[in-house]
Enzyme design. Structure first.
Site, PDB file in Angstrom:
ATOM      1  N   ASN A   1       0.803  -1.218   0.000  1.00 64.57           N
ATOM      2  CA  ASN A   1       0.000   0.000   0.000  1.00 64.57           C
ATOM      3  C   ASN A   1       0.841   1.275   0.000  1.00 64.57           C
ATOM      4  O   ASN A   1       0.404   2.301  -0.525  1.00 64.57           O
ATOM      5  CB  ASN A   1      -0.938   0.002   1.213  1.00 64.57           C
TER       6      ASN A   1
ATOM      7  N   TYR B   1       3.869   9.284 -10.960  1.00 66.62           N
ATOM      8  CA  TYR B   1       3.050   8.405 -10.120  1.00 66.62           C
ATOM      9  C   TYR B   1       2.149   7.535 -10.993  1.00 66.62           C
ATOM     10  O   TYR B   1       2.074   6.313 -10.811  1.00 66.62           O
ATOM     11  CB  TYR B   1       2.220   9.251  -9.165  1.00 66.62           C
TER      12      TYR B   1
ATOM     13  N   LYS C   1       2.267   3.467 -11.307  1.00 65.17           N
ATOM     14  CA  LYS C   1       1.119   2.608 -11.014  1.00 65.17           C
ATOM     15  C   LYS C   1       0.759   1.749 -12.227  1.00 65.17           C
ATOM     16  O   LYS C   1       0.323   0.597 -12.069  1.00 65.17           O
ATOM     17  CB  LYS C   1      -0.078   3.450 -10.575  1.00 65.17           C
TER      18      LYS C   1
END
Length: 246
Positions: free
Chosen positions: A83, A149, A153
């Site tokens: 996470n 980012y 991802k």
């Protein structure tokens, strides 16, 4: 047969699990009866019922030491939830190479390193294990101000599918949409602005962190025993096409 999400006796590691979405994930696993260990780069308020370890997941040696300590304490590691992640908003055209390196490192390379270490433990266990990667809708749409980012991802989703090709350990990803956390106002602005954003979501609201956690619990549970390499959306229905709002 009743369908029950009971993870009693299972040991779960949630990186970045003491705040934000991670806190909701931790709470969901605790509610399912699991033994939960969280980690962060520094001491954090311990979630009631969970254990906490100080570990920078960008440091492979620190990750190895942490996982070894968890196994020494509990005898096993059944579930890893990758996470830890995130990125401050910035213009990609002016951000430094060091900034981009750090963002990609935290959101892509760190989950890979933690997964490798956890997998080595899970492979030795008769029951194997489960890895859940917390990804983002930013992986599959343009992500201005968080370009590195979004790219990281997207890489994490690809990594999920590749790791799932290896035996014994199931690997899945949750692509998370907009979620209300303690940083919602700082990130999105005033209550009026947040409300306006929520009106664009088909379900009419942002997620609560524990709702993301429940998806992770399902993927880690026996109810998902034949689910691996999957990308599960947790985004309230997604983002409607722009032409619906002009």
């Amino acid at each position: 047969m009743a369908l029950v999400l009971d993870l009693s006796g299972r040991v779960v590691l949630v990186t970045g699990g003491s705040k934000g979405i991670g806190l909701g994930i931790t709470q969901a696993f605790l509610d399912a009866g699991a033994t939960v260990v969280t980690c962060a780069r520094s001491e954090s308020p311990t979630v009631d019922g969970a254990e906490h370890r100080v570990c920078d997941v960008r440091d492979p040696d620190a990750v190895t030491s942490m996982v070894e300590e968890i196994v020494a304490t509990h005898g096993r590691l059944d579930v890893l939830v990758n996470n830890a992640g995130g990125a401050p908003a910035t213009d990609a055209a002016t951000a430094s190479p060091r900034f981009h390196d750090k963002i990609v490192g935290l959101n892509l390379l760190s989950p890979l390193a933690v997964s490798q270490t956890a997998n080595a433990v899970m492979q030795r266990q008769e029951s194997g294990g489960s890895i859940v990667n917390i990804s983002s809708i930013s992986a599959h749409r343009a992500s201005p101000t968080v370009a590195a980012y979004g790219a990281a991802k997207a890489g994490l989703d690809s990594l999920t599918r590749s790791l799932a090709m290896e035996p014994k350990v199931r690997v899945n990803a949750v692509d998370v949409g907009l979620c209300r956390t303690e940083n919602t106002d700082d990130h999105y602005g005033s209550d009026d602005r947040v409300a306006a954003i929520e009106r664009t979501i088909p379900l009419g609201r942002m997620a609560q962190p524990v709702e993301v956690g429940r998806v992770a619990v399902f993927l880690a549970s026996d109810l998902a025993s034949y689910v691996s390499g999957a990308r599960v959306g947790c985004d309230g229905g997604g983002e409607p096409p722009v032409f619906l709002h002009v």
